[in-house]
Motif scaffolding. Sequence first.
Motif, PDB file in Angstrom:
ATOM      1  N   ARG A   1       0.813  -1.218   0.000  1.00  0.00           N
ATOM      2  CA  ARG A   1       0.000   0.000   0.000  1.00  0.00           C
ATOM      3  C   ARG A   1       0.855   1.282   0.000  1.00  0.00           C
ATOM      4  O   ARG A   1       0.325   2.367  -0.193  1.00  0.00           O
ATOM      5  CB  ARG A   1      -0.893   0.026   1.231  1.00  0.00           C
ATOM      6  CG  ARG A   1      -2.014  -0.945   1.171  1.00  0.00           C
ATOM      7  CD  ARG A   1      -2.983  -0.693   2.329  1.00  0.00           C
ATOM      8  NE  ARG A   1      -3.963  -1.733   2.386  1.00  0.00           N
ATOM      9  CZ  ARG A   1      -3.883  -2.808   3.157  1.00  0.00           C
ATOM     10  NH1 ARG A   1      -2.855  -2.961   3.961  1.00  0.00           N
ATOM     11  NH2 ARG A   1      -4.821  -3.714   3.153  1.00  0.00           N
ATOM     12  N   ARG A   2       2.126   1.123   0.256  1.00  0.00           N
ATOM     13  CA  ARG A   2       3.005   2.304   0.327  1.00  0.00           C
ATOM     14  C   ARG A   2       3.171   2.922  -1.053  1.00  0.00           C
ATOM     15  O   ARG A   2       3.171   2.224  -2.068  1.00  0.00           O
ATOM     16  CB  ARG A   2       4.385   1.915   0.880  1.00  0.00           C
ATOM     17  CG  ARG A   2       4.387   1.295   2.264  1.00  0.00           C
ATOM     18  CD  ARG A   2       3.975   2.256   3.328  1.00  0.00           C
ATOM     19  NE  ARG A   2       4.845   3.390   3.310  1.00  0.00           N
ATOM     20  CZ  ARG A   2       5.281   4.030   4.370  1.00  0.00           C
ATOM     21  NH1 ARG A   2       4.930   3.625   5.563  1.00  0.00           N
ATOM     22  NH2 ARG A   2       6.061   5.066   4.258  1.00  0.00           N
ATOM     23  N   ASN A   3       3.338   4.219  -1.090  1.00  0.00           N
ATOM     24  CA  ASN A   3       3.538   4.936  -2.342  1.00  0.00           C
ATOM     25  C   ASN A   3       5.031   4.922  -2.686  1.00  0.00           C
ATOM     26  O   ASN A   3       5.725   5.920  -2.535  1.00  0.00           O
ATOM     27  CB  ASN A   3       3.006   6.370  -2.218  1.00  0.00           C
ATOM     28  CG  ASN A   3       3.012   7.084  -3.538  1.00  0.00           C
ATOM     29  OD1 ASN A   3       3.044   6.454  -4.599  1.00  0.00           O
ATOM     30  ND2 ASN A   3       3.010   8.400  -3.498  1.00  0.00           N
ATOM     31  N   LEU A   4       5.497   3.759  -3.114  1.00  0.00           N
ATOM     32  CA  LEU A   4       6.894   3.549  -3.477  1.00  0.00           C
ATOM     33  C   LEU A   4       6.958   2.827  -4.814  1.00  0.00           C
ATOM     34  O   LEU A   4       6.016   2.115  -5.182  1.00  0.00           O
ATOM     35  CB  LEU A   4       7.592   2.669  -2.433  1.00  0.00           C
ATOM     36  CG  LEU A   4       7.716   3.205  -1.014  1.00  0.00           C
ATOM     37  CD1 LEU A   4       8.178   2.089  -0.075  1.00  0.00           C
ATOM     38  CD2 LEU A   4       8.705   4.359  -0.986  1.00  0.00           C
ATOM     39  N   PRO A   5       8.069   2.953  -5.524  1.00  0.00           N
ATOM     40  CA  PRO A   5       8.229   2.146  -6.739  1.00  0.00           C
ATOM     41  C   PRO A   5       8.221   0.652  -6.380  1.00  0.00           C
ATOM     42  O   PRO A   5       8.654   0.258  -5.285  1.00  0.00           O
ATOM     43  CB  PRO A   5       9.598   2.564  -7.281  1.00  0.00           C
ATOM     44  CG  PRO A   5       9.952   3.834  -6.570  1.00  0.00           C
ATOM     45  CD  PRO A   5       9.211   3.835  -5.272  1.00  0.00           C
ATOM     46  N   ALA A   6       7.742  -0.154  -7.310  1.00  0.00           N
ATOM     47  CA  ALA A   6       7.634  -1.598  -7.066  1.00  0.00           C
ATOM     48  C   ALA A   6       8.949  -2.225  -6.602  1.00  0.00           C
ATOM     49  O   ALA A   6       8.942  -3.013  -5.649  1.00  0.00           O
ATOM     50  CB  ALA A   6       7.096  -2.309  -8.308  1.00  0.00           C
ATOM     51  N   PRO A   7      10.095  -1.907  -7.217  1.00  0.00           N
ATOM     52  CA  PRO A   7      11.333  -2.527  -6.733  1.00  0.00           C
ATOM     53  C   PRO A   7      11.645  -2.199  -5.269  1.00  0.00           C
ATOM     54  O   PRO A   7      12.154  -3.035  -4.535  1.00  0.00           O
ATOM     55  CB  PRO A   7      12.415  -1.964  -7.665  1.00  0.00           C
ATOM     56  CG  PRO A   7      11.683  -1.603  -8.918  1.00  0.00           C
ATOM     57  CD  PRO A   7      10.327  -1.134  -8.449  1.00  0.00           C
ATOM     58  N   ALA A   8      11.307  -0.974  -4.840  1.00  0.00           N
ATOM     59  CA  ALA A   8      11.540  -0.593  -3.446  1.00  0.00           C
ATOM     60  C   ALA A   8      10.618  -1.386  -2.519  1.00  0.00           C
ATOM     61  O   ALA A   8      11.043  -1.831  -1.447  1.00  0.00           O
ATOM     62  CB  ALA A   8      11.334   0.904  -3.260  1.00  0.00           C
ATOM     63  N   LYS A   9       9.370  -1.554  -2.922  1.00  0.00           N
ATOM     64  CA  LYS A   9       8.433  -2.334  -2.115  1.00  0.00           C
ATOM     65  C   LYS A   9       8.911  -3.776  -1.981  1.00  0.00           C
ATOM     66  O   LYS A   9       8.893  -4.355  -0.890  1.00  0.00           O
ATOM     67  CB  LYS A   9       7.038  -2.349  -2.750  1.00  0.00           C
ATOM     68  CG  LYS A   9       6.323  -1.044  -2.702  1.00  0.00           C
ATOM     69  CD  LYS A   9       4.965  -1.197  -3.376  1.00  0.00           C
ATOM     70  CE  LYS A   9       4.287   0.137  -3.543  1.00  0.00           C
ATOM     71  NZ  LYS A   9       2.954   0.003  -4.145  1.00  0.00           N
ATOM     72  N   ILE A  10       9.344  -4.342  -3.084  1.00  0.00           N
ATOM     73  CA  ILE A  10       9.783  -5.743  -3.084  1.00  0.00           C
ATOM     74  C   ILE A  10      11.060  -5.902  -2.260  1.00  0.00           C
ATOM     75  O   ILE A  10      11.192  -6.846  -1.477  1.00  0.00           O
ATOM     76  CB  ILE A  10       9.956  -6.243  -4.536  1.00  0.00           C
ATOM     77  CG1 ILE A  10       8.585  -6.298  -5.220  1.00  0.00           C
ATOM     78  CG2 ILE A  10      10.649  -7.597  -4.572  1.00  0.00           C
ATOM     79  CD1 ILE A  10       8.649  -6.453  -6.721  1.00  0.00           C
ATOM     80  N   GLY A  11      11.991  -4.968  -2.406  1.00  0.00           N
ATOM     81  CA  GLY A  11      13.211  -5.009  -1.597  1.00  0.00           C
ATOM     82  C   GLY A  11      12.914  -4.865  -0.116  1.00  0.00           C
ATOM     83  O   GLY A  11      13.481  -5.568   0.727  1.00  0.00           O
ATOM     84  N   ALA A  12      11.993  -3.955   0.208  1.00  0.00           N
ATOM     85  CA  ALA A  12      11.594  -3.792   1.607  1.00  0.00           C
ATOM     86  C   ALA A  12      10.902  -5.051   2.111  1.00  0.00           C
ATOM     87  O   ALA A  12      11.076  -5.435   3.277  1.00  0.00           O
ATOM     88  CB  ALA A  12      10.677  -2.575   1.757  1.00  0.00           C
ATOM     89  N   GLY A  13      10.142  -5.709   1.255  1.00  0.00           N
ATOM     90  CA  GLY A  13       9.494  -6.965   1.630  1.00  0.00           C
ATOM     91  C   GLY A  13      10.517  -8.042   1.957  1.00  0.00           C
ATOM     92  O   GLY A  13      10.389  -8.749   2.961  1.00  0.00           O
ATOM     93  N   ALA A  14      11.547  -8.154   1.120  1.00  0.00           N
ATOM     94  CA  ALA A  14      12.608  -9.128   1.385  1.00  0.00           C
ATOM     95  C   ALA A  14      13.319  -8.808   2.690  1.00  0.00           C
ATOM     96  O   ALA A  14      13.649  -9.704   3.475  1.00  0.00           O
ATOM     97  CB  ALA A  14      13.603  -9.161   0.219  1.00  0.00           C
ATOM     98  N   GLY A  15      13.533  -7.521   2.942  1.00  0.00           N
ATOM     99  CA  GLY A  15      14.154  -7.109   4.201  1.00  0.00           C
ATOM    100  C   GLY A  15      13.275  -7.424   5.398  1.00  0.00           C
ATOM    101  O   GLY A  15      13.758  -7.872   6.443  1.00  0.00           O
ATOM    102  N   ALA A  16      11.969  -7.200   5.255  1.00  0.00           N
ATOM    103  CA  ALA A  16      11.035  -7.493   6.351  1.00  0.00           C
ATOM    104  C   ALA A  16      10.999  -8.988   6.654  1.00  0.00           C
ATOM    105  O   ALA A  16      11.010  -9.397   7.822  1.00  0.00           O
ATOM    106  CB  ALA A  16       9.638  -6.980   6.003  1.00  0.00           C
ATOM    107  N   ILE A  17      10.961  -9.805   5.619  1.00  0.00           N
ATOM    108  CA  ILE A  17      10.960 -11.255   5.828  1.00  0.00           C
ATOM    109  C   ILE A  17      12.246 -11.686   6.517  1.00  0.00           C
ATOM    110  O   ILE A  17      12.225 -12.507   7.442  1.00  0.00           O
ATOM    111  CB  ILE A  17      10.758 -12.015   4.498  1.00  0.00           C
ATOM    112  CG1 ILE A  17       9.360 -11.733   3.945  1.00  0.00           C
ATOM    113  CG2 ILE A  17      10.967 -13.520   4.694  1.00  0.00           C
ATOM    114  CD1 ILE A  17       9.137 -12.244   2.531  1.00  0.00           C
TER     115      ILE A  17
END
Length: 128
Positions: free
Chosen positions: A48-64
């Motif tokens: 839901r964040r207003n970020l580019p898709a690669p940033a969201k995916i990278g943040a997702g990998a970091g969160a996991i």
Amino acid sequence: MKIGKYLSLFCLGGGAYVGLELLYRGHSHISMFGAGGLCFLLLGRLRRRNLPAPAKIGAGAGAITAVELATGLLVNRDFSVWDYRGQPGNFLGQICPMFMALWVPLSAAGMALYGWTERRLDQLAGNR
């Protein structure tokens, strides 16, 4: 419906995480259900964040990876759940770059699954 919706999403994420472990390793641990559920909810927040898709995916990998580390430090002190000590670049035997790289495509897939499931749950509840 909000609590029911998030409980459903948590259970879907937990079940998916355990399922992936069963496919990959042939076994899992109950703590992985909780870790997977939490990861799925975090991926939902990130999408839901207003970020580019690669940033969201990278943040997702970091969160996991962060959830994996926290879970490992709590329940995997004796390395009976998993053991990354033999992997290059591991940190305390709990996380390693190889699996963090694996979380990148899984984050993208998880965010897509979260969005689709959330829309379906909202439709079922009459919240279009």
